[in-house]
Design a protein around this motif. Sequence first.
Motif, short mmCIF file in Angstrom:
data_model
loop_
_atom_site.label_atom_id
_atom_site.label_comp_id
_atom_site.label_asym_id
_atom_site.label_seq_id
_atom_site.Cartn_x
_atom_site.Cartn_y
_atom_site.Cartn_z
N UNK A 1 0.85 -1.20 0.00
CA UNK A 1 0.00 0.00 0.00
C UNK A 1 0.88 1.24 0.00
N UNK A 2 0.53 2.21 -0.83
CA UNK A 2 1.29 3.45 -0.92
C UNK A 2 1.03 4.32 0.29
N UNK A 3 2.10 4.81 0.90
CA UNK A 3 1.96 5.66 2.09
C UNK A 3 1.42 7.03 1.69
N UNK A 4 0.78 7.68 2.65
CA UNK A 4 0.26 9.02 2.41
C UNK A 4 1.42 9.99 2.19
N UNK B 1 5.89 29.61 -5.67
CA UNK B 1 6.67 28.86 -6.65
C UNK B 1 6.68 27.40 -6.23
N UNK B 2 6.96 26.52 -7.19
CA UNK B 2 7.09 25.10 -6.87
C UNK B 2 8.06 24.45 -7.84
N UNK B 3 8.72 23.41 -7.34
CA UNK B 3 9.70 22.68 -8.15
C UNK B 3 9.46 21.19 -7.91
N UNK B 4 9.18 20.45 -8.99
CA UNK B 4 8.94 19.02 -8.88
C UNK B 4 10.25 18.26 -9.08
N UNK B 5 10.43 17.21 -8.29
CA UNK B 5 11.52 16.26 -8.48
C UNK B 5 10.91 14.86 -8.56
N UNK B 6 11.74 13.83 -8.50
CA UNK B 6 11.23 12.48 -8.74
C UNK B 6 10.15 12.08 -7.74
N UNK C 1 6.44 15.06 0.01
CA UNK C 1 7.18 13.86 -0.38
C UNK C 1 6.22 12.71 -0.66
N UNK C 2 6.39 12.08 -1.83
CA UNK C 2 5.56 10.96 -2.25
C UNK C 2 6.40 9.69 -2.32
N UNK C 3 5.75 8.56 -2.20
CA UNK C 3 6.46 7.28 -2.28
C UNK C 3 6.77 6.88 -3.72
N UNK C 4 5.95 7.29 -4.66
CA UNK C 4 6.10 6.77 -6.01
C UNK C 4 5.81 7.83 -7.05
#
Length: 213
Positions: free
Chosen positions: A1-4, A42-47, A18-21
């Motif tokens: 199960x993916x964490x919140x 502002x926002x910056x996305x990473x993996x 922060x996301x798990x996937x």
Amino acid sequence: MTAAPRILPAGDRALLVEFDAAPSSALFAHHLAAQPPAEVADLVAAEHTVLVVATPGTSRSALRDVLADRLHTRGRQNDLFELAGEEVTIGVHYDGADLDDVARITGLTRTQVIAAHTNITWTCSFIGFAPGFGYLTSPENPFDLPRRAQSRPQVPAGAVALAGKYSAVYPRSSPGGWQLIGTTETPLWNLEASPPSLLRAGTSVRFTDLDAR
């Protein structure tokens, strides 16, 4: 199960979601950009993360409340995936210098490598390395390839490449160690365009074989 998703402090005026996937971070970034709260400057996305900077005068606690509200219910989280960015089609000549090596490493034929690359939808998870260089991911991606043992001092603009679980297009000539499988004439970075980058976090990408018969 993916964490919140987790909301973490980042300096005096920012929070890190922060996301798990993947591609959750990319799609959340697209969601915020498409429906920007007044509290977000502002926002910056990473993996796996989105750095969110508060507007001047907004406290981190107020920003946290806004982000938590956007992430609160499962229904809203599902909406993030429905808000993926525009789809871009990139025509490719599959003539890359490393196509035979990729076929050998994967145990596929050249034709099967091309089919695997073109038969799935990729998502731009984040931009990095160079302006317009989008790291493309897909849950259907069958590739997990090593980088070349020795990087090339010069990879031409428009080179279509694979490395690890990513695909990408080099937006300009630069050094690079990814496996080159093709070339495209589609510009990935154009300072005369608005925005200058063809790809952004959340953009869907389909590759097509220009030489298919």
